[in-house]
Scaffold this active site. Sequence first.
Site, PDB file in Angstrom:
ATOM      1  N   SER A 139     -53.701   6.858 -33.159  1.00 19.97           N
ATOM      2  CA  SER A 139     -52.383   6.666 -33.758  1.00 19.97           C
ATOM      3  C   SER A 139     -51.502   5.888 -32.800  1.00 19.97           C
ATOM      4  O   SER A 139     -51.631   5.982 -31.570  1.00 19.97           O
ATOM      5  CB  SER A 139     -51.701   7.999 -34.096  1.00 19.97           C
ATOM      6  OG  SER A 139     -50.310   7.847 -34.278  1.00 19.97           O
ATOM      7  N   TYR A 148     -47.833  16.445 -31.660  1.00 22.18           N
ATOM      8  CA  TYR A 148     -48.638  15.312 -32.108  1.00 22.18           C
ATOM      9  C   TYR A 148     -48.566  14.175 -31.088  1.00 22.18           C
ATOM     10  O   TYR A 148     -49.588  13.635 -30.661  1.00 22.18           O
ATOM     11  CB  TYR A 148     -48.131  14.843 -33.469  1.00 22.18           C
ATOM     12  CG  TYR A 148     -48.958  13.753 -34.111  1.00 22.18           C
ATOM     13  CD1 TYR A 148     -50.180  14.046 -34.709  1.00 22.18           C
ATOM     14  CD2 TYR A 148     -48.513  12.434 -34.132  1.00 22.18           C
ATOM     15  CE1 TYR A 148     -50.937  13.053 -35.318  1.00 22.18           C
ATOM     16  CE2 TYR A 148     -49.261  11.440 -34.738  1.00 22.18           C
ATOM     17  CZ  TYR A 148     -50.473  11.745 -35.324  1.00 22.18           C
ATOM     18  OH  TYR A 148     -51.218  10.763 -35.906  1.00 22.18           O
TER      19      TYR A 148
END
Length: 260
Positions: free
Chosen positions: A138, A151
């Site tokens: 990501s 995250y």
Amino acid sequence: MLAAELPGAGVVVTGAGSGIGAALARRFAAEGARVVVNDIDAAAATAVAGQVGGIAVAGDAASEEGIAELVARARTELGEIDLYCANAGVARGHGEQALEDEWDQSWQVNVMAHVRAARLLVGPWLDRGSGHMIATVSAAGLLTMLGAAPYSVTKHAALAFAEWLSATYRHRGITVQAICPQGVRTPMLQATGGALELILGDSAIEPQQVGDAVVEALADGRFLILPHPEVAQMYARRAADTDRWLRGMNKIQGHLETIA
């Protein structure tokens, strides 16, 4: 591994019951690879495997026991694992007040799953002189993600581990790549909503576009796979003037608080 080498290759994709993982499984199968589809959701893994003519291996791709079983089953089915896609990921909690189990689950799935897979894969790959791992990281691992501390932190760690693997084993035939998209229209993005949707919604792409970007990147083995090319410019700006970049991110945070 080049795209031309995919026909007949043994490929494992974790978290492949939906989203990016399912798109990768479909894309690799379309190129002629033999694909093991893993997901903690057995029905989802079976459905995708049926679509691509692959092999469903349901289970937890983060725990030591789960990864050991997945790798053993995959080797039985494929003969050897040529390409392992550590794709499974979770987004849990929000800021520093996220619960201990939210931090722990983020760490186990987003980071230790990659480490535990590498423990089982690297030795045989070194023995034969080739192997390939792709980690779904990501853009949060290169930059950050507002409103999602567990995250962001664990994706930074996932990127760091992929970098370490590449720096350590590239000269011995192991290729490591990291997929770093921004928003992708997956169940994870839909579930987060709120700030993430406001930040990423307009630029979000479809999972199959990530799959296309990955196959394209196999041609030159580039470490960073960026389905959103603009992330490279953001990453460069972050490195060149970190304070300015942080001020800009904080400005966005302030704006989000006014409209939340």
